[in-house]
Design a protein around this motif. Sequence first.
Motif, PDB file in Angstrom:
ATOM      1  N   VAL A 522       0.858  -1.179   0.000  1.00 47.41           N
ATOM      2  CA  VAL A 522       0.000   0.000   0.000  1.00 47.41           C
ATOM      3  C   VAL A 522       0.894   1.229   0.000  1.00 47.41           C
ATOM      4  O   VAL A 522       1.856   1.292   0.782  1.00 47.41           O
ATOM      5  CB  VAL A 522      -0.945   0.015   1.211  1.00 47.41           C
ATOM      6  N   GLY A 523       0.632   2.186  -0.858  1.00 46.23           N
ATOM      7  CA  GLY A 523       1.430   3.397  -0.943  1.00 46.23           C
ATOM      8  C   GLY A 523       0.625   4.634  -0.616  1.00 46.23           C
ATOM      9  O   GLY A 523      -0.581   4.694  -0.856  1.00 46.23           O
ATOM     10  N   ALA A 524       1.306   5.613  -0.059  1.00 47.50           N
ATOM     11  CA  ALA A 524       0.675   6.899   0.260  1.00 47.50           C
ATOM     12  C   ALA A 524       1.612   8.008  -0.182  1.00 47.50           C
ATOM     13  O   ALA A 524       2.822   7.940   0.058  1.00 47.50           O
ATOM     14  CB  ALA A 524       0.386   6.998   1.749  1.00 47.50           C
ATOM     15  N   LEU A 525       1.071   9.026  -0.848  1.00 44.46           N
ATOM     16  CA  LEU A 525       1.873  10.121  -1.378  1.00 44.46           C
ATOM     17  C   LEU A 525       1.361  11.436  -0.808  1.00 44.46           C
ATOM     18  O   LEU A 525       0.162  11.601  -0.549  1.00 44.46           O
ATOM     19  CB  LEU A 525       1.800  10.178  -2.906  1.00 44.46           C
ATOM     20  N   ASP A 526       2.264  12.365  -0.647  1.00 47.49           N
ATOM     21  CA  ASP A 526       1.881  13.683  -0.159  1.00 47.49           C
ATOM     22  C   ASP A 526       2.962  14.673  -0.566  1.00 47.49           C
ATOM     23  O   ASP A 526       4.130  14.307  -0.763  1.00 47.49           O
ATOM     24  CB  ASP A 526       1.701  13.665   1.354  1.00 47.49           C
ATOM     25  N   ASN A 527       2.545  15.926  -0.687  1.00 47.79           N
ATOM     26  CA  ASN A 527       3.487  16.979  -1.040  1.00 47.79           C
ATOM     27  C   ASN A 527       4.266  17.430   0.190  1.00 47.79           C
ATOM     28  O   ASN A 527       3.732  17.484   1.302  1.00 47.79           O
ATOM     29  CB  ASN A 527       2.751  18.174  -1.636  1.00 47.79           C
ATOM     30  N   LEU A 528       5.489  17.811  -0.061  1.00 49.28           N
ATOM     31  CA  LEU A 528       6.351  18.348   0.985  1.00 49.28           C
ATOM     32  C   LEU A 528       6.739  19.759   0.566  1.00 49.28           C
ATOM     33  O   LEU A 528       7.507  19.961  -0.380  1.00 49.28           O
ATOM     34  CB  LEU A 528       7.596  17.481   1.174  1.00 49.28           C
ATOM     35  N   ASP A 529       6.173  20.742   1.221  1.00 45.35           N
ATOM     36  CA  ASP A 529       6.464  22.139   0.923  1.00 45.35           C
ATOM     37  C   ASP A 529       7.106  22.772   2.141  1.00 45.35           C
ATOM     38  O   ASP A 529       6.548  22.732   3.246  1.00 45.35           O
ATOM     39  CB  ASP A 529       5.174  22.895   0.565  1.00 45.35           C
ATOM     40  N   HIS A 530       8.269  23.355   1.936  1.00 47.28           N
ATOM     41  CA  HIS A 530       8.983  24.011   3.024  1.00 47.28           C
ATOM     42  C   HIS A 530       9.355  25.409   2.563  1.00 47.28           C
ATOM     43  O   HIS A 530      10.199  25.588   1.685  1.00 47.28           O
ATOM     44  CB  HIS A 530      10.232  23.212   3.403  1.00 47.28           C
ATOM     45  N   ASN A 531       8.684  26.387   3.129  1.00 49.73           N
ATOM     46  CA  ASN A 531       8.946  27.784   2.781  1.00 49.73           C
ATOM     47  C   ASN A 531       9.317  28.510   4.062  1.00 49.73           C
ATOM     48  O   ASN A 531       8.451  28.961   4.813  1.00 49.73           O
ATOM     49  CB  ASN A 531       7.703  28.406   2.148  1.00 49.73           C
ATOM     50  N   SER A 547       5.164   6.938   1.009  1.00 46.51           N
ATOM     51  CA  SER A 547       5.213   5.913   2.055  1.00 46.51           C
ATOM     52  C   SER A 547       4.633   4.630   1.498  1.00 46.51           C
ATOM     53  O   SER A 547       3.544   4.645   0.902  1.00 46.51           O
ATOM     54  CB  SER A 547       4.417   6.356   3.287  1.00 46.51           C
ATOM     55  N   LEU A 548       5.338   3.515   1.688  1.00 45.18           N
ATOM     56  CA  LEU A 548       4.913   2.216   1.193  1.00 45.18           C
ATOM     57  C   LEU A 548       4.674   1.288   2.382  1.00 45.18           C
ATOM     58  O   LEU A 548       5.493   1.203   3.303  1.00 45.18           O
ATOM     59  CB  LEU A 548       5.976   1.616   0.265  1.00 45.18           C
ATOM     60  N   PHE A 549       3.540   0.588   2.346  1.00 44.50           N
ATOM     61  CA  PHE A 549       3.171  -0.356   3.403  1.00 44.50           C
ATOM     62  C   PHE A 549       2.959  -1.722   2.760  1.00 44.50           C
ATOM     63  O   PHE A 549       2.179  -1.848   1.809  1.00 44.50           O
ATOM     64  CB  PHE A 549       1.892   0.098   4.112  1.00 44.50           C
ATOM     65  N   GLN A 550       3.657  -2.732   3.271  1.00 41.14           N
ATOM     66  CA  GLN A 550       3.514  -4.092   2.768  1.00 41.14           C
ATOM     67  C   GLN A 550       2.766  -4.927   3.794  1.00 41.14           C
ATOM     68  O   GLN A 550       3.072  -4.892   4.986  1.00 41.14           O
ATOM     69  CB  GLN A 550       4.888  -4.716   2.476  1.00 41.14           C
ATOM     70  N   LEU A 551       1.766  -5.677   3.308  1.00 37.66           N
ATOM     71  CA  LEU A 551       0.939  -6.517   4.172  1.00 37.66           C
ATOM     72  C   LEU A 551       1.279  -7.972   3.885  1.00 37.66           C
ATOM     73  O   LEU A 551       0.856  -8.528   2.868  1.00 37.66           O
ATOM     74  CB  LEU A 551      -0.541  -6.247   3.913  1.00 37.66           C
ATOM     75  N   PRO A 552       2.042  -8.612   4.761  1.00 40.02           N
ATOM     76  CA  PRO A 552       2.439 -10.012   4.499  1.00 40.02           C
ATOM     77  C   PRO A 552       1.242 -10.944   4.571  1.00 40.02           C
ATOM     78  O   PRO A 552       0.264 -10.697   5.279  1.00 40.02           O
ATOM     79  CB  PRO A 552       3.442 -10.315   5.613  1.00 40.02           C
ATOM     80  N   THR A 553       1.304 -12.039   3.861  1.00 39.47           N
ATOM     81  CA  THR A 553       0.291 -13.091   3.902  1.00 39.47           C
ATOM     82  C   THR A 553       0.654 -14.085   4.994  1.00 39.47           C
ATOM     83  O   THR A 553       1.543 -13.856   5.816  1.00 39.47           O
ATOM     84  CB  THR A 553       0.209 -13.786   2.536  1.00 39.47           C
ATOM     85  N   LYS A 554      -0.046 -15.239   4.970  1.00 35.33           N
ATOM     86  CA  LYS A 554       0.213 -16.244   6.007  1.00 35.33           C
ATOM     87  C   LYS A 554       1.633 -16.774   5.950  1.00 35.33           C
ATOM     88  O   LYS A 554       2.232 -17.126   6.961  1.00 35.33           O
ATOM     89  CB  LYS A 554      -0.785 -17.394   5.854  1.00 35.33           C
TER      90      LYS A 554
END
Length: 706
Positions: A522-531, A547-554
Motif C-alpha cells: 500500500v502506498g501513500a503520497l503527499d506533497n512536501l512544501d517548506h517555505n 510511504s509504502l506499506f507491505q501486508l504479508p500473507t500467512k
Amino acid sequence: MVEGHHPNELPQRPDCEGAWEGSDHFHLRGEGGSPLTCDAVSEEVDGVQPEQTLRPVDDQAVRAEPRKEGPEMRQVLPLGGASDENVIQVDKDEGEVPKHRVLTNVEQFNAINALPTKLYFGDGQTASNFASHSASWHKYCHLKFNNFKLAKAKEKRQHNPRNPDDSEGKKQMKRQRLDIQKCFFCESGTDQGVLHEVSTFDADKKIQTMITELDDTKFMTRIVGGDLMAMEAKYHLPCLVKSRNRHRSLTRKSGQSPENTDEKMNESRAFIELINYIEKSVDSGVLLFKLSEIHSLYVSRLGELGIKKLVNKTRLKDHLLEHLPEARAQCDGKNTLLIFKEGLKNMLKEALNKRNFDEDALILAKAAKIIRNDIINHSGFQFTGSFPEKCQENALPSSLKSLVSMVLNGSNIKHQEKCDSQACLTIGQCIVYHTKKRASSTAMKTRHTLEREPPLPIYIGINVHAQTRSKKLVQQLHNLGISISYDRIMQIEDWLATSTCEGFEADGVVAPACLRKGLFTVGALDNLDHNPSSTTSVTSFHGTGISLFQLPTKSEPEGSGWTTALTEADVASSGMAESFLKAAHLTRTRHAHQVTLLTLHNLQQEAFRLSAGPKDEEYLMAWRNEMLKKSPTFMFWDLIMRYETLILIFIRAHRERNFPLYVEVLEVLAPLFFALDHVNYSRWMPVHIRDMKSLPNTIKDEFENN
C-alpha cells in the motif's frame, strides 16, 4: 646351743633347772619335778631356729653324769664387731664341716667371689681350718652366710658370670667414647646400612629408657650421662628394631608376674569400657569406626589409669572382633575401618553416589575438545546483508547444539523439544562467537574473527544501534559478549549503504532496500512544501513524500498490522494485543473486535461522505462495489469488516437463542476453516451443520424457548 650364753653356762630360769651336757643338749625339769632332756641342734638352717626334742630322763643318771669342762676358745674369724657376749665359738674337737655348715658357706661364697662382707685370710683356707682354729662369728653375721643367700648368689652368678679372681667385685662402668661415624648399637659404619641420626628429644628419651630397662651395660657405657642429639649419635634401623624387640619381650615377661595383677585388671576395665562405647554408638546410629581413633581412645584411657604401654593395633582389632561378631574389618591399604553390616550397606551406597571429580574433569575435557574441533572446522555464517531462513541453525555445529540442548532439557527422550529452541541457539551462538584457536593472556582487548561471527551478535548490534544510535550502549553489549563492536557496526553500515547506492544506480530507481517481492503493498503520497519565514533563508523546498506499506500473507508471519494499530491507538498493550490473536481472554477479544469493526465502519462512512454523488443507501452499495474493484486496500479492510460482523452475529444468535441465525452463520463461516487450514473444524463443521438442520422441531423449540 643357746643364743647369748656360753655353752658351759646354764641359763637361770625360775621354772626349770638343769645342767649343760656339752654343747649339744641340756637337761630341764618340767612341772612336778620330772626331768626332761632337750637335744638342741647347734646350727641354724636358712635362718630358722633349730628344733628341740624333749624327752624324760632318769634324774639320778643326770645327777651322776659328770660335767664337761669348756674347751679352750680362740677367735680367728671375726665376722663382726659386736661384743663378746654375742659371739658364738666352735670347739677344736667339733670342727667337722657337716656340723658347721656356715663355714662351708663362707668357703663357697669366697669361691664364687660373692662375699657379702670383706674377709681377710690367706689362700687355701677351708672350713676344716676354720674349725681347727676355733673360728667364731656373730649371730647376725652368720645370717649373711645362710643357705638361702648362697643359693641366690649362685643363681645371680650364673646369669652374670665374672672372673672368680676378681676380688674387688663389680668394677665401675666407664663411659666409652662415641664414634659418630658408626652405629652406637653395633659399632659398624655405613657398610652395614644407612645411618640415621637421633634428631628429636622424644627419640632420645625412648632409646635411653629402653637401654636402661634392658640393663645392657655394653650400650649403657656408650650413652650414659649424655644427650644423644648433642653427641650426634647414629644408628642402623635394623639395630634399633632389634633392641625394641628385646625390650618388648622383657616388658611382656615382666607383665606376666603376679605383681601386675592390678595393671591387668585396669587393662580389662579399659577394654570393656571401649566395647560399651562402641555398642552404644552403634545403637545411636554410628556404624563405622576408624581403628586409629579407637586405638587412640584406648591408649588415652590406659594412660588415665596409670598404664603406659605400647598397644598393637592389629591385636586390638582382633580382640575387638572377637567381642563384636557383627563387626567387619575393612582396609584400603592405609586406614582400617570397623564396619557393622548396616554401615557396610550405607558405605556401598555412598560409594555408588560419590562423585569422582577427576573422572568428571576428564570427561569434560574430552567433550570440550570435541566441541572445539567441530566449531573450528565448521563453515560459519557469512553476513551478506540479510539473515536468511534458518541462518542460526546453520551457523552452529550439530555437536554443540546437542550438548546445549542436553544441558537445558536433559538427556531424557521424553523431555526433548521438537526443534532446537531459541535459548539453545542463542547460547550456542555466544559460544561460537567467543571461541578462539589460541587464547592470549597479554591481549588487553577481546578480538573476534569474521570466520566465526554468528548472526545473533550482528543482529543485536545493528538493531540496537538503529533504534538508539547510542555508541555507549552498543559497546556495553559488546563487553557483555552478546553484540558485535561499534566499529564492526560502522563497517557493516558503510558497506550496506555503498551496496544500496550501487543497487539504485544499477536499477535506475530509488526504492527502499527492505521491500519484499510478492507482498501486498500500500502506498501513500503527499506533497512536501517548506517555505521558511526567516529573513536569512534564500531558498525553499518543494517535494513529494512517498510511504509504502507491505501486508504479508500467512507465509509471512509479520501479520496484518491489526495488533500494531491496537497498540498505537492505546486500545491495548502490545502483549495483550498479541493475546487477541489467540483469543486467550474471550471477553477482551470480543471487545477488541467490536472496537475494530466500529472504527472501520466509521472510516468507510467518512470516505463515502467525501466521495462525489448522492448519499443514499442505494448509491452506498454501488460506491462500495466500485471501490472493491478499484482498490485492493479497500477490499482488504471491507473483508475484515465482513468477517468480524459474522463473528458478532454468531455471538448474538447464541444470546438471543436464534437457532436459524446460528445455523446460517455457521454455513457462511465454514469455508474459512478450509481456507485457514483448520483441519478439525473443516472436518466436523459440515457434519455439525447437517445435524443441526436435521433436528426435530421439538428440540428447536426447546432451544428457542429455554
